[in-house]
Design a protein around this motif. Structure first.
Motif, PDB file in Angstrom:
ATOM      1  N   UNK A 155       0.818  -1.226   0.000  1.00  0.00           N
ATOM      2  CA  UNK A 155       0.000   0.000   0.000  1.00  0.00           C
ATOM      3  C   UNK A 155       0.849   1.273   0.000  1.00  0.00           C
ATOM      4  N   UNK A 156       1.874   1.287  -0.860  1.00  0.00           N
ATOM      5  CA  UNK A 156       2.839   2.387  -0.862  1.00  0.00           C
ATOM      6  C   UNK A 156       2.181   3.771  -0.885  1.00  0.00           C
ATOM      7  N   UNK A 157       1.215   3.967  -1.778  1.00  0.00           N
ATOM      8  CA  UNK A 157       0.684   5.327  -1.956  1.00  0.00           C
ATOM      9  C   UNK A 157      -0.002   5.821  -0.679  1.00  0.00           C
ATOM     10  N   UNK A 158      -0.898   5.018  -0.136  1.00  0.00           N
ATOM     11  CA  UNK A 158      -1.630   5.462   1.060  1.00  0.00           C
ATOM     12  C   UNK A 158      -0.678   5.611   2.250  1.00  0.00           C
ATOM     13  N   UNK A 159       0.314   4.756   2.334  1.00  0.00           N
ATOM     14  CA  UNK A 159       1.270   4.843   3.442  1.00  0.00           C
ATOM     15  C   UNK A 159       2.102   6.122   3.341  1.00  0.00           C
ATOM     16  N   UNK A 160       2.558   6.420   2.141  1.00  0.00           N
ATOM     17  CA  UNK A 160       3.370   7.637   1.983  1.00  0.00           C
ATOM     18  C   UNK A 160       2.527   8.883   2.230  1.00  0.00           C
ATOM     19  N   UNK A 161       1.272   8.789   1.863  1.00  0.00           N
ATOM     20  CA  UNK A 161       0.394   9.940   2.064  1.00  0.00           C
ATOM     21  C   UNK A 161       0.128  10.154   3.562  1.00  0.00           C
ATOM     22  N   UNK A 162       0.035   9.042   4.311  1.00  0.00           N
ATOM     23  CA  UNK A 162      -0.313   9.141   5.733  1.00  0.00           C
ATOM     24  C   UNK A 162       0.891   9.477   6.616  1.00  0.00           C
ATOM     25  N   UNK A 163       2.085   9.089   6.184  1.00  0.00           N
ATOM     26  CA  UNK A 163       3.265   9.187   7.056  1.00  0.00           C
ATOM     27  C   UNK A 163       3.462  10.594   7.652  1.00  0.00           C
ATOM     28  N   UNK A 164       3.290  11.666   6.868  1.00  0.00           N
ATOM     29  CA  UNK A 164       3.517  13.003   7.425  1.00  0.00           C
ATOM     30  C   UNK A 164       2.574  13.358   8.581  1.00  0.00           C
ATOM     31  N   UNK A 165       1.498  12.609   8.761  1.00  0.00           N
ATOM     32  CA  UNK A 165       0.615  12.886   9.893  1.00  0.00           C
ATOM     33  C   UNK A 165       1.142  12.320  11.208  1.00  0.00           C
ATOM     34  N   UNK A 166       2.200  11.532  11.148  1.00  0.00           N
ATOM     35  CA  UNK A 166       2.785  11.011  12.397  1.00  0.00           C
ATOM     36  C   UNK A 166       3.314  12.165  13.249  1.00  0.00           C
ATOM     37  N   UNK A 167       3.159  12.036  14.560  1.00  0.00           N
ATOM     38  CA  UNK A 167       3.757  13.031  15.452  1.00  0.00           C
ATOM     39  C   UNK A 167       5.273  12.895  15.457  1.00  0.00           C
ATOM     40  N   UNK A 168       5.735  11.651  15.327  1.00  0.00           N
ATOM     41  CA  UNK A 168       7.175  11.422  15.447  1.00  0.00           C
ATOM     42  C   UNK A 168       7.597  10.287  14.513  1.00  0.00           C
ATOM     43  N   UNK A 169       8.674  10.518  13.775  1.00  0.00           N
ATOM     44  CA  UNK A 169       9.262   9.466  12.929  1.00  0.00           C
ATOM     45  C   UNK A 169      10.765   9.455  13.192  1.00  0.00           C
ATOM     46  N   UNK A 170      11.255   8.329  13.687  1.00  0.00           N
ATOM     47  CA  UNK A 170      12.690   8.212  13.989  1.00  0.00           C
ATOM     48  C   UNK A 170      13.217   7.000  13.234  1.00  0.00           C
ATOM     49  N   UNK A 171      14.286   7.165  12.473  1.00  0.00           N
ATOM     50  CA  UNK A 171      14.868   6.036  11.761  1.00  0.00           C
ATOM     51  C   UNK A 171      16.342   5.917  12.120  1.00  0.00           C
TER      52      UNK A 171
ATOM     53  N   UNK B 252      13.686  12.449  13.074  1.00  0.00           N
ATOM     54  CA  UNK B 252      15.144  12.322  13.221  1.00  0.00           C
ATOM     55  C   UNK B 252      15.635  11.135  12.422  1.00  0.00           C
ATOM     56  N   UNK B 253      16.826  11.292  11.870  1.00  0.00           N
ATOM     57  CA  UNK B 253      17.494  10.209  11.157  1.00  0.00           C
ATOM     58  C   UNK B 253      18.842   9.993  11.842  1.00  0.00           C
ATOM     59  N   UNK B 254      19.006   8.804  12.442  1.00  0.00           N
ATOM     60  CA  UNK B 254      20.169   8.560  13.301  1.00  0.00           C
ATOM     61  C   UNK B 254      21.101   7.532  12.648  1.00  0.00           C
ATOM     62  N   UNK B 255      22.350   7.911  12.411  1.00  0.00           N
ATOM     63  CA  UNK B 255      23.275   7.020  11.714  1.00  0.00           C
ATOM     64  C   UNK B 255      23.955   6.064  12.686  1.00  0.00           C
ATOM     65  N   UNK B 256      24.066   4.805  12.304  1.00  0.00           N
ATOM     66  CA  UNK B 256      24.674   3.847  13.227  1.00  0.00           C
ATOM     67  C   UNK B 256      25.803   3.078  12.570  1.00  0.00           C
TER      68      UNK B 256
END
Ligand SMILES: Nc1nc2c(c(=O)[nH]1)N[C@H]1C(S)=C(S)[C@@H](COP(=O)(O)OP(=O)(O)OC[C@H]3O[C@@H](n4cnc5c(=O)[nH]c(N)nc54)[C@H](O)[C@@H]3O)O[C@H]1N2
Ligand SMILES: Nc1nc2c(c(=O)[nH]1)N[C@H]1C(S)=C(S)[C@@H](COP(=O)(O)OP(=O)(O)OC[C@H]3O[C@@H](n4cnc5c(=O)[nH]c(N)nc54)[C@H](O)[C@@H]3O)O[C@H]1N2
Ligand SMILES: [Mo]
Length: 762
Positions: free
Chosen positions: A477-493, A510-514
């Protein structure tokens, strides 16, 4: 943009074997592309050996009597990918907005090199900007603490070590949920559910030694040449011993046809090759239940006939009586099945199944090896149950050379589940955790991957943390997921390289390099090792020695510990900092939590070949409600979960030989003869005629899920291919836009990526 892309796409059949000079040439391309240093080449020699590092590619076991170069083309690519000298620095992000980067291909994003600095998304400029680790951890903690724990999901990908996984699962539970979706939910969860119900353990029962004791191998839906090439050595020696290998796959995958060992100088020079499969059955996608039932029908009817005239039986009646339950219901279902239905649903002739059944009936010990071709179907769990049915008929579980052998994906995906990455309470030692850490672990079932997707789309999931992986690209469900993602309060990868998931920001991002597993990981007590569990339940220590990609990278255990300290109230019983200072203390904690599996963990860490965690079903102790191994009569013959209709195709979403999941190494799929493109639609010539499309024409696919939602993938090049009628093939992850989130396996919720209902649009 990449040079490779500008190559004119070329599609022509490939005549060579798997392995051979092709794999050497492929390495000669990949190593300079990643601009690796001589140090990286030295690292290759340490791959998959005791005191070396465990390959970050597949989960195939690492033998104790290792080869001087215990790696394959794919493993070398994975190592070069991690040890690249290319970097994606804050300056890169100054030059590119996320809106712009979303136009880039997956290949170009990752090819830019390793992430070097912690990054915060700045909405005003639509760019990532460098920040300090302190800032990142504090801000993430502040964003998470007020959220209802039920609205937070902690995703992880199966590469993460046992140590980091244990800490991550514990953190989630202490935070108050078991929302621990992981890549296994998209992969072998059908195995975990199916095998557990059937034989009482969620994993395969076999080990490498069983390859030496089997006399037949039944091989379903796994593309060994691309996805677990080291197994080719095991298959080759088995074949040379005269073992019959009976393969079921809609495509004639080169690794399953023939193999030249690139590590064997004589084969390389004289062009010798080993034929791998002795029978090759091009089953329809979703046709395996029918195929296996057909084989079982032969066996049962031959047995009925033998018993009637007093001949020696075909089935192992003693085993069936002593060790199994519900045989008669299954046998009746096999007797009642009509050949016309079996042939239609499997796409195979009765005579072909008879040939396969003859081999099975004769064999004293049978391995059944399988991969995503069985698990990623609406009836994926029933596919796995059918494998067990077949094995049980002749006692092929719990004796040398016999048993189910699921080929796991990521290098530690099985291990993650072992140490608590699971949404299911029954898989967690709740009482033990309570005793050790003095908290009440949640007992409400957590969110799996499909449920997390639903939650992101409907807004009930408000924060997603990703420990590795590329969630947004891997899920349906790529399209609906990408459309919804910006509504998240927090996204950390937490990641090593930039991927498409990182280009979709939440309100706070945040994008955290490991560090990667191949890199040296120095903590307060000195250089650290981690560990992983392979497909056959053997646990291996892994020590990275390469110079880290940058001075600002933190290890995964450290990042998890820092997050835990920010989001949890202090608990004197969990010494997050002490664990990070010395990972052997994390292993002590794992041992304390799972004493039976991890006894003397630190002592046994570098056992050659790994230490085995044991397997009750392999001892014929069946931890099922009946106390026996369970037969199951299938509910139907098709695994697709949808009806056939005119113009409706079954789309298989496939990996090329030049990718690791969503990581695209390049645009060549050598074994399938594709060069310079991934925009390919594999189709049977006769179907081309019916659909009115011609070779080289560009078409679109639309999903045909009947839910009124438009899902479309444009720009696919019609490519005639040896594929059963009614089936299509296209590459994952680009095809995921066609997959409805609700099209998943019953019970296990694995997205049904190997039979997506679609229509061709011209
Ligand atoms: N180099 C490399 N190695 C990898 C990966 C990678 O992407 N690249 N991925 C890793 C991961 S996470 C995983 S899970 C594994 C995946 O490894 P595999 O299990 O091999 O998965 P796929 O490549 O998706 O291909 C599945 C095979 O099933 C066949 N198939 C499709 N539908 C059916 C069906 O209905 N019945 C049957 N019998 N066969 C079918 C396809 O033709 C294909 O050959 O590999 C792991 N190793
Ligand atoms: N249509 C379709 N969809 C599928 C599948 C399919 O066959 N068809 N297969 C499914 C399967 S089997 C799986 S397993 C999933 C895969 O899903 P994931 O596991 O989520 O995806 P990967 O592509 O393996 O993740 C790649 C990313 O991991 C990060 N990474 C790499 N190494 C490290 C590391 O050491 N640490 C950290 N923190 N990050 C790292 C990099 O940033 C890289 O971009 O996809 C699933 N989706
Ligand atoms: Mo996987």
């Amino acid at each position: 943009m990449s040079k490779q892309r500008s190559d004119k796409p070329r599609i022509k059949p490939f005549a060579g074997p798997a392995g051979g000079w092709g794999s050497v040439r492929s390495l000669a391309e990949i190593l300079p592309r990643e601009r690796v240093t001589p140090d990286a080449l030295l690292q290759l020699a340490r791959q998959n050996k005791p005191h070396g590092f465990m390959c970050t590619s597949c989960a195939w076991p690492k033998p104790a009597d290792h080869h001087p170069a215990e790696f394959c083309e794919e493993g070398a690519k994975a190592t070069a990918w991690e040890l690249t000298t290319l970097r994606t620095t804050p300056e890169f992000f100054e030059q590119h907005t996320l809106t712009e980067l979303r136009e880039w291909k997956d290949y170009d994003l990752e090819q830019h090199g390793r992430l070097t600095h912690p990054l915060r998304y700045d909405a005003a400029t639509d760019k990532y900007v460098a920040c300090s680790w302190e800032e990142a951890f504090d801000a993430i903690g502040a964003a998470l603490r007020p959220l209802d724990p039920k609205s937070v999901a902690f995703y992880s990908s199966g590469r993460t070590s046992l140590e980091a996984s244990y800490m991550y699962g514990l953190m989630a539970r202490m935070f108050g949920n078991q929302n621990l979706p992981d890549s296994s939910n998209m992969c072998h969860e059908s195995t975990s559910v199916g095998l557990k119900a059937a034989i009482g353990v969620p994993v395969g029962t076999t080990r490498l030694v069983d390859f030496e004791a089997c006399d037949a191998i039944f091989f379903f839906g796994q593309n060994v040449g691309s996805n677990a090439p080291r197994m080719l050595h095991d298959l080759r020696s088995a074949r040379k011993r005269g073992v019959e290998i009976i393969t079921f796959n809609p495509l004639r995958e080169r690794g399953l046809e023939r193999f030249t060992d690139p590590q064997n100088p004589i084969e390389m020079v004289i062009g010798g090759e080993t034929q791998i499969s002795s029978q090759y059955h091009q089953v329809k996608a979703g046709g395996d239940i029918a195929a296996m039932l057909g084989i079982a029908k032969f066996l049962i009817e031959w047995d009925d006939a033998a018993l009637a005239v007093g001949d020696s039986p075909v089935l192992d009646h003693e085993f069936i009586a002593q060790h199994t339950h519900d045989f008669h219901a299954f046998a009746d279902a096999a007797r009642a099945a009509e050949w016309a239905d079996i042939e239609r649903e499997s796409g195979l002739a009765r005579s072909a199944l008879e040939q396969a059944a003859r081999v099975y009936a004769k064999a004293k010990a049978v391995l059944a090896i399988y991969g995503m071709g069985l698990t990623q179907h609406v009836k994926g769990v029933e596919n796995v149950r059918m494998v067990v049915n077949l094995l049980l008929l002749r006692g092929n579980i719990g004796r040398p050379g016999a048993g189910p052998t699921p080929v796991r994906g990521h290098s530690n995906v099985q291990g993650q589940r072992t140490v608590g990455i699971t949404e299911k309470t029954e898989l967690v030692p709740v009482e033990r955790l309570k005793e050790l850490y003095g908290f009440d672990p949640p007992t409400e079932k957590g969110l799996d991957t499909v449920e997390t997707c639903r939650g992101v789309i409907d807004g009930s999931v408000k924060a997603v943390i990703g420990l590795g992986g590329n969630f947004l690209r891997a899920v349906p469900e790529t399209a609906a997921m990408e459309e919804a993602w910006p509504r998240l309060d927090l996204s950390v990868q937490i990641a090593t390289k930039l991927n498409r998931n990182h280009l979709f920001a939440g309100k706070i991002t945040y994008l955290l390099p490991c560090l990667g597993r191949i890199e040296e990981d120095v903590q307060a007590s000195g250089p650290q090792a981690v560990s992983t569990e392979d497909s056959t339940s053997c646990i291996h220590g892994s020590r990275g020695k390469a110079k880290p990609a940058g001075p600002h990278l933190l290890s995964e255990p450290r990042i998890v510990a820092e997050l835990a300290k920010r989001i949890l109230p202090p608990n004197p019983r969990v010494d997050w900092d002490g664990w990070v200072a010395d990972y052997s203390r994390i292993r002590d904690a794992i041992e304390a939590t799972y004493p039976a599996i991890f006894k003397d963990y630190n002592k046994r860490l570098f056992t050659p070949g790994g230490f085995w965690k044991g397997n009750k079903a392999a001892e014929r102790i069946w931890q099922t409600p009946s106390g026996k191994a369970e037969f199951l009569a299938p509910s139907g013959l098709s695994a697709t979960g949808f009806a056939d209709a005119e113009g409706r195709f079954r789309l298989m979403t496939l990996r090329s030989n030049d990718q690791f999941n969503t990581t695209i190494y390049g645009y060549h799929d050598r074994f399938r003869g594709v060069k310079g493109t991934r925009d390919v639609l594999f189709i049977n010539r006769e179907d081309m005629a019916v659909a009115g499309v011609s070779e080289g024409q560009t078409v679109a696919l639309e999903s045909d899920a009947g839910d009124g939602r438009l899902r479309r993938r444009e720009g696919l090049i019609v490519t005639p291919y040896d594929i059963p009628r009614g089936c299509l093939g296209a590459y994952y992850p680009e095809a995921n836009v066609l997959m409805p989130v609700e099209h998943h396996a019953e019970q296990s919720h694995v997205p049904a990526a190997k039979s997506v209902p679609v229509r061709i649009r011209v």
